[in-house]
Design an enzyme around this catalytic site. Structure first.
Site, PDB file in Angstrom:
ATOM      1  N   THR A   1       0.825  -1.212   0.000  1.00  0.00           N
ATOM      2  CA  THR A   1       0.000   0.000   0.000  1.00  0.00           C
ATOM      3  C   THR A   1       0.856   1.256   0.000  1.00  0.00           C
ATOM      4  O   THR A   1       0.546   2.241  -0.686  1.00  0.00           O
ATOM      5  CB  THR A   1      -0.914   0.005   1.238  1.00  0.00           C
ATOM      6  OG1 THR A   1      -1.656  -1.213   1.281  1.00  0.00           O
ATOM      7  CG2 THR A   1      -1.872   1.177   1.200  1.00  0.00           C
TER       8      THR A   1
ATOM      9  N   TYR B   1      -2.488 -10.366   4.970  1.00  0.00           N
ATOM     10  CA  TYR B   1      -2.398  -8.965   5.392  1.00  0.00           C
ATOM     11  C   TYR B   1      -3.778  -8.507   5.827  1.00  0.00           C
ATOM     12  O   TYR B   1      -4.702  -8.403   5.017  1.00  0.00           O
ATOM     13  CB  TYR B   1      -1.856  -8.117   4.240  1.00  0.00           C
ATOM     14  CG  TYR B   1      -1.690  -6.635   4.520  1.00  0.00           C
ATOM     15  CD1 TYR B   1      -1.693  -6.115   5.812  1.00  0.00           C
ATOM     16  CD2 TYR B   1      -1.516  -5.745   3.462  1.00  0.00           C
ATOM     17  CE1 TYR B   1      -1.535  -4.760   6.048  1.00  0.00           C
ATOM     18  CE2 TYR B   1      -1.340  -4.379   3.683  1.00  0.00           C
ATOM     19  CZ  TYR B   1      -1.358  -3.896   4.977  1.00  0.00           C
ATOM     20  OH  TYR B   1      -1.201  -2.550   5.201  1.00  0.00           O
TER      21      TYR B   1
ATOM     22  N   ILE C   1       6.354  -5.203   9.573  1.00  0.00           N
ATOM     23  CA  ILE C   1       6.503  -4.618   8.245  1.00  0.00           C
ATOM     24  C   ILE C   1       6.152  -3.152   8.422  1.00  0.00           C
ATOM     25  O   ILE C   1       5.005  -2.800   8.679  1.00  0.00           O
ATOM     26  CB  ILE C   1       5.626  -5.305   7.196  1.00  0.00           C
ATOM     27  CG1 ILE C   1       6.102  -6.745   6.989  1.00  0.00           C
ATOM     28  CG2 ILE C   1       5.672  -4.543   5.863  1.00  0.00           C
ATOM     29  CD1 ILE C   1       5.244  -7.567   6.046  1.00  0.00           C
TER      30      ILE C   1
ATOM     31  N   LYS D   1       0.582 -10.275   8.382  1.00  0.00           N
ATOM     32  CA  LYS D   1       0.855  -8.888   8.761  1.00  0.00           C
ATOM     33  C   LYS D   1      -0.426  -8.379   9.402  1.00  0.00           C
ATOM     34  O   LYS D   1      -1.430  -8.149   8.724  1.00  0.00           O
ATOM     35  CB  LYS D   1       1.238  -8.046   7.541  1.00  0.00           C
ATOM     36  CG  LYS D   1       1.470  -6.577   7.871  1.00  0.00           C
ATOM     37  CD  LYS D   1       1.747  -5.748   6.617  1.00  0.00           C
ATOM     38  CE  LYS D   1       1.901  -4.270   6.970  1.00  0.00           C
ATOM     39  NZ  LYS D   1       2.099  -3.419   5.754  1.00  0.00           N
TER      40      LYS D   1
ATOM     41  N   TYR E   1     -13.036  -3.210   0.078  1.00  0.00           N
ATOM     42  CA  TYR E   1     -14.215  -2.556  -0.492  1.00  0.00           C
ATOM     43  C   TYR E   1     -15.453  -3.461  -0.537  1.00  0.00           C
ATOM     44  O   TYR E   1     -16.546  -3.029  -0.208  1.00  0.00           O
ATOM     45  CB  TYR E   1     -13.919  -2.009  -1.902  1.00  0.00           C
ATOM     46  CG  TYR E   1     -15.039  -1.171  -2.482  1.00  0.00           C
ATOM     47  CD1 TYR E   1     -15.300   0.107  -1.985  1.00  0.00           C
ATOM     48  CD2 TYR E   1     -15.844  -1.650  -3.512  1.00  0.00           C
ATOM     49  CE1 TYR E   1     -16.329   0.874  -2.501  1.00  0.00           C
ATOM     50  CE2 TYR E   1     -16.882  -0.895  -4.023  1.00  0.00           C
ATOM     51  CZ  TYR E   1     -17.126   0.362  -3.516  1.00  0.00           C
ATOM     52  OH  TYR E   1     -18.153   1.118  -4.024  1.00  0.00           O
TER      53      TYR E   1
ATOM     54  N   ARG F   1      -8.304  -0.059   6.063  1.00  0.00           N
ATOM     55  CA  ARG F   1      -8.298   0.151   4.611  1.00  0.00           C
ATOM     56  C   ARG F   1      -9.282  -0.763   3.881  1.00  0.00           C
ATOM     57  O   ARG F   1      -9.805  -0.396   2.837  1.00  0.00           O
ATOM     58  CB  ARG F   1      -6.893  -0.081   4.052  1.00  0.00           C
ATOM     59  CG  ARG F   1      -5.897   1.001   4.432  1.00  0.00           C
ATOM     60  CD  ARG F   1      -4.587   0.825   3.681  1.00  0.00           C
ATOM     61  NE  ARG F   1      -3.613   1.861   4.005  1.00  0.00           N
ATOM     62  CZ  ARG F   1      -3.531   3.034   3.415  1.00  0.00           C
ATOM     63  NH1 ARG F   1      -4.403   3.354   2.459  1.00  0.00           N
ATOM     64  NH2 ARG F   1      -2.599   3.910   3.763  1.00  0.00           N
TER      65      ARG F   1
END
Length: 293
Positions: free
Chosen positions: A46, A135, A206, A164, A109, A140
């Site tokens: 990202t 992840y 990360i 992550k 989304y 997000r």
């Protein structure tokens, strides 16, 4: 996957003032991170503004990082999305020989159910020729990959080796650590709480800020992994104000301002992101200059 223990950094994609990719700056960032002592590099996450890059630009970023790295550190490639078939197709056609693992974000989304998330990553795991790092970043994606789903995936697929975890929820991280398979890695995706998760049993981070302050940040993570708690938190407390600042007006606008202050890369971002405002730029600049004196 011992190579994924410690500090990985989610590399930015530096742009010139005309918004084209600045490959020379990207090479400088790769070298700065490696020379600073981080353990691995994450490409096209990202923070790389992946969503604004064309297919050809992504290839350019990959080629630049692979060449600049020269085999010095393990590389992780971001391969994810909310179209499962498209992600699978990329995994089946892309040359992944230069990479130790892929980092694959939970579908964003569309807000799938937990079963939908499981089936998505089942398809990813079956298609990927290299290990997979899940992840989870609810801020997000608008959906949270629950610990039960993560543990189910980690148990069912040998090549799903890590997560992550960027929910920012330490309790959720502790649930993962308590119930995970023995060799499954829980990697923090949140700079501010990474040390706390490591001390609870996590395997590293990360990081975004780690590429701007690779030496001090990666040393903090190593101290945490070695249970040197007081020294580790002493470093964290010197960085907390900057961690807040780099996310204050969005990522990667903040970390790109750090690179501008360091003289490594321009602070240009692509729309819909914009540069940090003058006030924040000045505060970041002051922090960077103070840290280097």
């Amino acid at each position: 996957m011992q190579s994924l223990i410690g500090t990985g950094v989610a590399l930015v994609t530096p742009f010139k003032a005309d918004f084209s990719i600045d490959t020379e700056a990207l090479i400088r960032i790769v070298n700065f991170s490696i020379e600073g002592g981080v353990e691995y590099l994450v490409v096209l996450g990202t923070t790389a503004e992946n969503a604004t890059l064309s297919a050809l630009e992504k290839e350019k970023v990959i080629a630049t990082v692979v060449e600049a790295n020269k085999g010095r550190l393990p590389l992780v490639l971001g391969v994810g999305g909310n179209n499962t078939m498209e992600v699978v197709a990329e995994l089946q056609t892309r040359d992944l020989n230069a990479f130790a693992a892929i980092l694959s974000v939970s579908p964003y989304y569309v807000k799938p159910t937990q079963e939908g998330i499981y089936q998505h990553f089942k398809a990813v795991a079956e298609a990927s020729p290299i290990p997979v790092i899940l992840y989870n970043v609810p801020g997000r994606t608008s959906s949270n990959m629950l610990p039960e789903t993560v543990i189910r995936l980690a148990t069912d697929f040998d090549n799903i080796v890590a997560i992550k975890e960027a929910s920012g929820d330490i309790v959720q991280g502790m649930q993962l650590l308590k119930n995970k398979p023995k060799d499954f890695l829980v990697i923090s995706g949140d700079d501010m709480t990474a040390l706390s998760l490591i001390l609870a049993g996590g395997s590293g981070v990360i990081s975004v800020i780690g590429q701007g302050f690779p030496s001090i940040f990666s040393e903090m993570i190593r101290l945490g992994l070695n249970r040197k708690v007081d020294q580790a938190f002493q470093i964290l407390y010197t960085l907390t104000s900057c961690i807040d600042m780099i996310f204050e007006q969005g990522n990667p606008a903040g970390i790109k301002q750090v690179f501008q202050s360091l003289g490594i890369a321009d602070n240009t971002v692509r729309l819909p992101l914009v540069k940090v405002d003058e006030s924040l730029a000045n505060r970041i600049d002051q922090f960077v200059h103070k840290s280097n004196n």
